[in-house]
Design a protein around this motif. Structure first.
Motif, PDB file in Angstrom:
ATOM      1  N   ILE A  28      -2.971   2.753  -2.669  1.00  0.00           N
ATOM      2  CA  ILE A  28      -4.189   3.050  -2.056  1.00  0.00           C
ATOM      3  C   ILE A  28      -5.434   2.000  -2.305  1.00  0.00           C
ATOM      4  CG2 ILE A  28      -6.016   4.901  -2.356  1.00  0.00           C
ATOM      5  CD1 ILE A  28      -3.779   7.030  -2.656  1.00  0.00           C
ATOM      6  N   MET A  29      -5.219   1.529  -3.560  1.00  0.00           N
ATOM      7  CA  MET A  29      -6.428   0.818  -4.042  1.00  0.00           C
ATOM      8  C   MET A  29      -6.211  -0.452  -3.251  1.00  0.00           C
ATOM      9  SD  MET A  29      -6.804  -1.003  -7.736  1.00  0.00           S
ATOM     10  CE  MET A  29      -5.588  -2.490  -7.359  1.00  0.00           C
ATOM     11  N   LEU A  30      -5.085  -0.881  -2.911  1.00  0.00           N
ATOM     12  CA  LEU A  30      -4.878  -2.469  -2.265  1.00  0.00           C
ATOM     13  C   LEU A  30      -5.172  -1.964  -0.703  1.00  0.00           C
ATOM     14  CD1 LEU A  30      -1.134  -3.217  -3.791  1.00  0.00           C
ATOM     15  CD2 LEU A  30      -3.514  -4.412  -4.169  1.00  0.00           C
ATOM     16  N   PHE A  31      -4.696  -0.928  -0.327  1.00  0.00           N
ATOM     17  CA  PHE A  31      -5.101  -0.716   1.129  1.00  0.00           C
ATOM     18  C   PHE A  31      -6.554  -0.748   1.179  1.00  0.00           C
ATOM     19  CE2 PHE A  31      -1.232   2.324   1.888  1.00  0.00           C
ATOM     20  CZ  PHE A  31      -0.522   1.171   2.441  1.00  0.00           C
ATOM     21  N   SER A  32      -7.356  -0.168   0.097  1.00  0.00           N
ATOM     22  CA  SER A  32      -9.000   0.051   0.461  1.00  0.00           C
ATOM     23  C   SER A  32      -9.496  -1.378   0.305  1.00  0.00           C
ATOM     24  CB  SER A  32      -9.509   0.726  -0.681  1.00  0.00           C
ATOM     25  OG  SER A  32      -8.919   2.183  -1.019  1.00  0.00           O
TER      26      SER A  32
ATOM     27  N   GLY B  69      -8.885   9.847  -5.833  1.00  0.00           N
ATOM     28  CA  GLY B  69      -9.099  11.266  -6.223  1.00  0.00           C
ATOM     29  C   GLY B  69      -8.622  12.401  -5.733  1.00  0.00           C
ATOM     30  N   ILE B  70      -8.387  12.135  -4.462  1.00  0.00           N
ATOM     31  CA  ILE B  70      -7.647  13.479  -3.587  1.00  0.00           C
ATOM     32  C   ILE B  70      -6.472  13.437  -4.153  1.00  0.00           C
ATOM     33  CG2 ILE B  70      -6.956  14.121  -1.383  1.00  0.00           C
ATOM     34  CD1 ILE B  70      -9.760  12.715  -0.420  1.00  0.00           C
ATOM     35  N   LEU B  71      -5.751  12.293  -4.227  1.00  0.00           N
ATOM     36  CA  LEU B  71      -4.320  12.221  -4.674  1.00  0.00           C
ATOM     37  C   LEU B  71      -4.077  13.045  -5.781  1.00  0.00           C
ATOM     38  CD1 LEU B  71      -1.499  10.904  -4.415  1.00  0.00           C
ATOM     39  CD2 LEU B  71      -2.330   8.938  -5.967  1.00  0.00           C
ATOM     40  N   PHE B  72      -4.991  12.680  -6.945  1.00  0.00           N
ATOM     41  CA  PHE B  72      -4.748  13.171  -8.084  1.00  0.00           C
ATOM     42  C   PHE B  72      -4.990  14.743  -8.289  1.00  0.00           C
ATOM     43  CE2 PHE B  72      -5.499   8.609  -9.541  1.00  0.00           C
ATOM     44  CZ  PHE B  72      -4.152   8.620 -10.106  1.00  0.00           C
ATOM     45  N   ALA B  73      -5.899  15.105  -7.393  1.00  0.00           N
ATOM     46  CA  ALA B  73      -6.301  16.543  -7.089  1.00  0.00           C
ATOM     47  C   ALA B  73      -5.197  17.433  -6.538  1.00  0.00           C
ATOM     48  CB  ALA B  73      -7.624  16.764  -6.178  1.00  0.00           C
TER      49      ALA B  73
ATOM     50  N   ALA C 272       1.828  -3.936   0.011  1.00  0.00           N
ATOM     51  CA  ALA C 272       1.159  -2.738  -0.655  1.00  0.00           C
ATOM     52  C   ALA C 272       1.688  -1.433   0.002  1.00  0.00           C
ATOM     53  CB  ALA C 272      -0.428  -2.665  -0.029  1.00  0.00           C
ATOM     54  N   LEU C 273       2.336  -1.419   1.253  1.00  0.00           N
ATOM     55  CA  LEU C 273       2.983  -0.446   1.880  1.00  0.00           C
ATOM     56  C   LEU C 273       4.383  -0.087   1.297  1.00  0.00           C
ATOM     57  CD1 LEU C 273       3.011   1.812   4.219  1.00  0.00           C
ATOM     58  CD2 LEU C 273       4.333  -0.164   5.529  1.00  0.00           C
ATOM     59  N   THR C 274       5.053  -1.173   0.930  1.00  0.00           N
ATOM     60  CA  THR C 274       6.143  -1.005  -0.180  1.00  0.00           C
ATOM     61  C   THR C 274       5.685  -0.337  -1.196  1.00  0.00           C
ATOM     62  OG1 THR C 274       7.560  -2.618   0.881  1.00  0.00           O
ATOM     63  CG2 THR C 274       7.943  -2.106  -1.243  1.00  0.00           C
ATOM     64  N   LEU C 275       4.531  -0.602  -1.992  1.00  0.00           N
ATOM     65  CA  LEU C 275       4.399   0.096  -3.275  1.00  0.00           C
ATOM     66  C   LEU C 275       4.064   1.488  -2.845  1.00  0.00           C
ATOM     67  CD1 LEU C 275       1.776  -2.024  -5.341  1.00  0.00           C
ATOM     68  CD2 LEU C 275       3.780  -0.862  -6.195  1.00  0.00           C
ATOM     69  N   PHE C 276       3.156   1.548  -1.891  1.00  0.00           N
ATOM     70  CA  PHE C 276       2.837   3.010  -1.481  1.00  0.00           C
ATOM     71  C   PHE C 276       4.169   3.944  -1.074  1.00  0.00           C
ATOM     72  CE2 PHE C 276       1.357   5.925   1.832  1.00  0.00           C
ATOM     73  CZ  PHE C 276       0.215   6.689   1.278  1.00  0.00           C
ATOM     74  N   GLY C 277       4.971   3.448  -0.244  1.00  0.00           N
ATOM     75  CA  GLY C 277       6.272   4.115   0.209  1.00  0.00           C
ATOM     76  C   GLY C 277       6.977   4.528  -0.728  1.00  0.00           C
ATOM     77  N   THR C 278       7.264   3.522  -1.927  1.00  0.00           N
ATOM     78  CA  THR C 278       8.148   4.136  -3.005  1.00  0.00           C
ATOM     79  C   THR C 278       7.608   4.946  -3.598  1.00  0.00           C
ATOM     80  OG1 THR C 278       8.581   1.549  -2.924  1.00  0.00           O
ATOM     81  CG2 THR C 278       9.251   2.918  -4.889  1.00  0.00           C
TER      82      THR C 278
ATOM     83  N   ALA D 218     -14.938  -1.070  -1.646  1.00  0.00           N
ATOM     84  CA  ALA D 218     -13.355  -0.893  -2.113  1.00  0.00           C
ATOM     85  C   ALA D 218     -13.202   0.290  -3.069  1.00  0.00           C
ATOM     86  CB  ALA D 218     -12.772  -1.963  -2.161  1.00  0.00           C
ATOM     87  N   VAL D 219     -14.096  -0.063  -4.073  1.00  0.00           N
ATOM     88  CA  VAL D 219     -13.913   0.847  -5.248  1.00  0.00           C
ATOM     89  C   VAL D 219     -14.272   2.269  -4.977  1.00  0.00           C
ATOM     90  CG1 VAL D 219     -14.918   1.459  -7.491  1.00  0.00           C
ATOM     91  CG2 VAL D 219     -14.528  -0.843  -7.112  1.00  0.00           C
ATOM     92  N   ALA D 220     -15.236   2.405  -4.145  1.00  0.00           N
ATOM     93  CA  ALA D 220     -15.684   3.712  -3.789  1.00  0.00           C
ATOM     94  C   ALA D 220     -14.644   4.497  -2.885  1.00  0.00           C
ATOM     95  CB  ALA D 220     -16.929   3.694  -2.944  1.00  0.00           C
TER      96      ALA D 220
END
Lengths: 355, 360, 309
Positions: free
Chosen positions: B337-341, B31-35, C97-103, B22-24
């Motif tokens: 993104i972190m939560l999704f991962s 990282g892509i987001l920040f880039a 998490a989708l709500t956070l992401f979408g916001t 998950a961390v990876a």
């Protein structure tokens, strides 16, 4: 919060107040809303950009947006101070206690708190006399309304908002004795949907001029759609209502921010309490729409000029409170203390002020 | 084709390696987001995850802030997890947090400026009671009238926000506060200040209380009959009925417990980190705690870890805004993104990927 | 006491105020009927609000904008769909998490669109009919999308209860194992429902940014997504009751603002609570009436499905 002041003090002292030696002056800002709110936080950020523009490479600015008041604000402020900020602008009333607490730990960092009342050796306060602007737009509204009904979208029943309603009402009444104010309290600073609903409700109740003390331009877009008038709040809002917008009250923090940063650079910064209005330019009246007849515009401009010159005070007696008890005798001018804590409607406003 | 196959038993290896995966994933996608946002991804990751601990300037202070942020989340999530296990959906912990804070604060303000060791405990009890009673509204409406607790508890959040606004601009307004919408500051008086027990970690009394409650909740759920009944109710309400579980009792217990803990967290917040009631002292802990509860797999230890992790992303996220001038929404996207991962890879603990020929 | 209150204009405003909720709640109803609980409505609405706004501004066509909003909402929903359906992640946590992401995503996407005006949306204007008193403004003078929202509810009702596809979708929500053994592809059906729900939420968000407020402002939904979730529960998963719930909530909101404008002597803070309290009270009355009957909640709501064979 005396009992936790030592929390970061040790860290701060150990580091010898990092960044103090840097040649660039570091300026920090924290905002309660997103910079994209097009209202309160947006205008403070415009002030920050003006500082950058004015000083160029001599300053480095940084900001954190959407910081909740309370514990989060205290943490962000501490981190800003640790990061070497020389001066920090805390731009919401709720940052008052956090600002005082953090300032106590960082005596060499200057703090500027907007709209509060607690000061210290390194904490100044500043606020704008928005009620002066309300007087000017109140004059215009009183003349422009055909239904003699002005709608007012209010946020929370606090002195700042009550003062604005009173100032606008007195001005409108002075040019139109039949004018009536309808006030809707939405209990939020920012909720475009609800603000739009409130504007619609006021229009249904006969209002043909809308004023607001909330942050989003929603009411302006509704006014444009319904073909009535409104005023920009905090920012000019011209683009949201090219036909509806009569004028606006613009928060112009740039001159103050530039002056205070300059004072830090010069080493002349002192703790002060600033409450500026139209005169020094902190409150700016947006350009008058050509919908306003020339004589009305001229009178409004004259009032703005007189306020700026100090010859006219929007709260000049005789004024009674809503219940009929006298507040100001003829010719008497309200003192700042009473204005700052205003918790009553003036005579003539219908409806009860929520307490 | 690739498909998931249930393992005979949970994989211990995967239990420990999924967090690393998950961390990876977070590092790569984030990282892509920040880039894309024009920020050096490595710098951003270092600031969010490492600097709050190790940065020579920010670290010593940031380390004191994890518990400040994590304790309310852990406290609320622990209460919620019990209800979630029973299939009782208290979505309104935020409202119970607010009402607990108001109730406890009202006592403190009524007694102001009382001195004495008993003031704060009394406020805490009333705070918990306030949250408890607020949660009893959905409980009673569910028991008596079959009204769905998701709707009732959620709607009551908004009622509580409005009630808070009415209180801080009315009866609980600071009489010396020039009409501004806030209460007196509780940390100005020692009797109403939440004691800070260990400064270098930012450990307030609330942290100790939270730990005791997490342990108590663990014992309740794993060793006590009531915990067993809660779990049975969650797995099969009908089976629970046959085995003599009283649904009304479980509903009242689950909502009441989560309400009381949320109320207690609210009271701790106003007597400690926040210092006072304002229109916006609630910063959404009641909602974030729902994420924390599930991220922690409704298990006490998991909840502690999840609470600390969420706290880290808030504190690291603030640093990233400060140092890199990243906008706040970028941090929200990153948290998402972190939560999704994390949620995406959990599956490999109990399932494995296998290559199967088309079955049909 | 309500002398100055025009019932007609009140009804007109409440219909506009309720439409974003109606779109989002109808979409979520279909998702939940398929047995999936997606708490990310707020996030999907925000993504829809900005996608719709951006597309409408750049094409100059609000209808294309609404299609863009539907696409944006559906794409956001599919992130949730892939995670929960293929990777079996917890639906509650993934939705939040989708709500956070979408916001966050909507705010980043929206930066170039601050302060722009969207093109006006087409309105119904039927000669004679639209000019009728009372009936004209209430029935024949709205923007097109308002009618679309009502048609959507009718279509969803028809689909769920009068078509084979609807039967299958409900079967999946009631017992996914049985549906699977009958040979239905539970995961694909659910993904379809999730995408549909996201598209509806997106359109609801765009109704806010293109019609009700018309502008884009960060975080502009301010909690509407949560209300939509509550309305699905209020409706006890029945499409026509979603209209009732959305209009009741929107109606009380508009009414309380009108009462304030009228100068009714009730504290504004307490008036502001009424939409929430009235919704609870009506729910209680309706729930109590059918106490012994089932609550209509899909049996598999929020439960994870994995085909073991």
């Amino acid at each position: 919060m005396k009992f936790k002041t030592s929390l970061a003090a040790a860290a701060a002292l150990a580091l010898g107040l990092a960044g103090a030696a840097s040649a660039q002056t570091k300026v920090g800002f924290i905002y309660v809303g997103p910079v994209g709110d097009l209202g309160w936080s947006y205008e403070h950020d415009q002030g920050r950009l003006a500082v950058e523009e004015h000083f160029g490479d001599a300053v480095e600015t940084t900001y954190v947006e959407s910081v909740p008041e309370g514990a989060d604000a205290e943490r962000v402020l501490t981190q800003m101070a640790l990061g070497g900020a020389d001066i920090i602008f805390t731009t919401s009333f709720g940052y008052m206690d956090p600002t005082i607490n953090v300032a106590e730990k960082f005596p060499n960092v200057m703090f500027e708190h907007a709209t509060g009342y607690k000061r210290a050796d390194n904490v100044s306060t500043y606020s704008a006399r928005f009620y002066e602007g309300r007087h000017v737009i109140g004059l215009i509204a009183g003349e422009m309304t055909e239904t003699n009904t002005i709608g007012y979208i209010a946020s929370f029943p606090i002195p700042e908002v009550v003062r604005g309603i009173n100032a606008a009402y007195l001005a409108a009444k002075s040019v139109n004795p039949d004018v009536e104010f309808k006030v809707v309290w939405v209990y939020t600073w920012f909720d475009p949907g609800k603000e739009a609903d409130a504007a619609n409700a006021l229009i249904e109740q006969g209002a043909d001029v809308i004023m607001q003390h909330t942050d989003s331009p929603a009411a302006m877009t509704i006014a444009e759609e319904k073909g009535i008038y409104a005023f920009g709040q905090a920012s000019d809002m011209m683009q949201f209502g090219p036909n509806a917008r009569l004028s606006s009250i613009i928060d112009n923090w740039a001159p103050y921010y530039i002056e205070r940063v300059q004072a830090v650079i010069d080493g002349t910064w002192e703790s002060t309490d600033t409450w500026d209005g139209i005169g020094p330019g902190m409150v700016e009246i947006g350009e008058f729409s050509d919908k306003i007849p020339a004589d009305v515009a001229a009178r409004a401009q004259a009032a703005a000029d007189a306020i700026a010159a100090g010859t006219l005070h929007p709260f000049t007696g005789p004024i009674n409170k809503q219940d009929g008890t006298p507040w100001l005798a003829a010719g008497e001018v309200a003192d700042d203390g009473t204005l700052a804590t205003m918790d009553f409607y003036v005579e003539g406003i219908v409806g009860e002020l929520p307490q | 084709m690739l498909r998931l196959e249930r393992r005979r038993q949970s994989s211990r290896i995967m239990f420990w390696t999924t967090p690393l995966i998950a961390v990876a994933l977070t590092l790569i996608i984030g990282g892509i987001l920040f880039a894309i946002l024009g920020v050096n991804p490595f710098a951003a990751m270092k600031i969010i995850f490492l600097d709050p601990f190790f940065h020579e300037t920010y670290g010593p202070y940031s380390r004191t802030q994890f518990l400040v942020k994590a304790v309310p989340l852990i406290l609320i999530a622990t209460g919620l997890s019990v209800g979630f296990r029973a299939g009782i959906w208290n979505i309104g912990a935020e409202g119970q947090f607010v009402m607990g804070a108001i109730a406890g604060a009202a006592v403190g303000l009524a007694l102001y400026p009382a001195e004495g060791w008993w003031v704060l405990p009394l406020m805490a009890i009333v705070g918990a009671l306030g949250g408890f009673l607020w949660a009893m509204i959905p409980a009673i409406l569910k028991i008596k009238f079959n009204a769905n607790e998701i709707l009732v508890s959620l709607m009551l959040v908004y009622v509580s926000y409005n009630f808070l606004a009415a209180m801080v601009t009315g009866p609980l307004k600071n009489p010396d506060g020039f009409g501004f919408p806030d209460s007196r500051n509780f940390t100005d008086v020692e009797a109403t200040t939440l004691p800070l027990l260990y400064e270098p970690l930012g450990l307030y009394t609330s942290g100790v209380v939270a730990l005791i409650i997490v342990i108590a909740a663990y014992i309740l759920m794993e060793k006590h009959l009531l915990g067993f009944q809660v779990k049975v109710t969650g797995q099969s309400p009908r089976a629970a009925k046959f085995s003599g579980v009283k649904p009304a009792l479980i509903i009242a217990m689950c909502l009441g417990l989560s309400g009381a803990l949320a109320g207690l967290a609210g009271l701790f917040e106003v007597t400690g980190p926040a210092g006072k009631l304002t229109t916006n002292f609630p910063v959404g802990y009641g909602f974030t705690a729902i994420i924390v509860a599930f991220l922690g797999r409704l298990h006490p230890i998991g909840i502690i870890i999840a609470g600390l992790l969420m706290a880290l992303t808030y504190i690291g996220g603030e640093l990233a805004q400060l140092v890199l001038n990243l906008p706040a929404p970028a941090i929200q996207v990153f948290q998402g993104i972190m939560l999704f991962s994390i949620l995406a890879v959990e599956v490999f603990i109990n399932y494995r990927l296998v290559w199967k020929k088309e079955a049909v | 006491m309500f002398g100055d209150l025009s019932l007609v204009s009140l009804i007109v405003s409440l219909m506009i105020a309720s439409t974003p909720i109606l779109f989002a709640a109808t979409g979520e109803l279909v998702v939940e009927k398929a047995g999936v609980l997606n708490l990310g409505v707020e996030g999907m609405m925000l993504i829809g609000a900005i996608s719709g706004f951006a597309v409408a501004v750049s094409t100059g066509n609000p209808i294309v904008g609404f299609l863009g909003a539907a696409a944006g909402g559906a794409i956001a929903a599919l992130i949730f769909g892939v995670l929960t359906q293929y990777l079996l992640s917890n639906q509650v946590a993934t939705g939040l998490a989708l709500t956070l992401f979408g916001t966050g995503v909507s705010a980043l996407m929206g930066q170039p669109y601050n302060g722009l005006k969207p093109p006006p949306s087409p309105r119904l204007d039927i000669p004679v009919l639209s000019d009728l008193p009372v009936v004209g403004p209430i029935l024949f003078s709205h923007d097109i999308m308002l009618y679309v929202s009502l048609l959507l509810v009718a279509a969803v009702w028809y689909f769920l209860y009068r078509t084979r596809g609807g039967l299958i979708l409900r079967a999946v929500g009631e017992d996914h194992n049985a549906a699977h053994s009958l040979g239905y592809n539970v995961i694909l059906i659910r993904l379809g429902a999730i995408a549909f729900g996201g598209a509806c939420a997106g359109v609801g968000g765009a109704y806010l940014s293109l019609i009700r407020v018309p502008q884009w402002t960060q975080d502009m939904t301010a909690g509407v997504g949560w209300i939509a979730l509550a309305i699905v529960v209020f409706a006890s998963w029945k499409p026509y009751r979603v209209i009732l719930g959305a209009y009741l909530f929107g109606g009380v909101t508009v009414l309380q603002l009108n009462l304030q404008a009228l100068g009714v002597n009730i504290s504004a803070a307490y008036l502001s609570m009424t939409p929430f309290i009235v919704t609870i009270v009506v729910l209680v009355i309706m729930s109590a009436n059918r106490r012994k009957t089932s609550l209509n909640a899909p049996a598999m709501l929020g439960r994870i499905f994995h085909a073991s064979h």
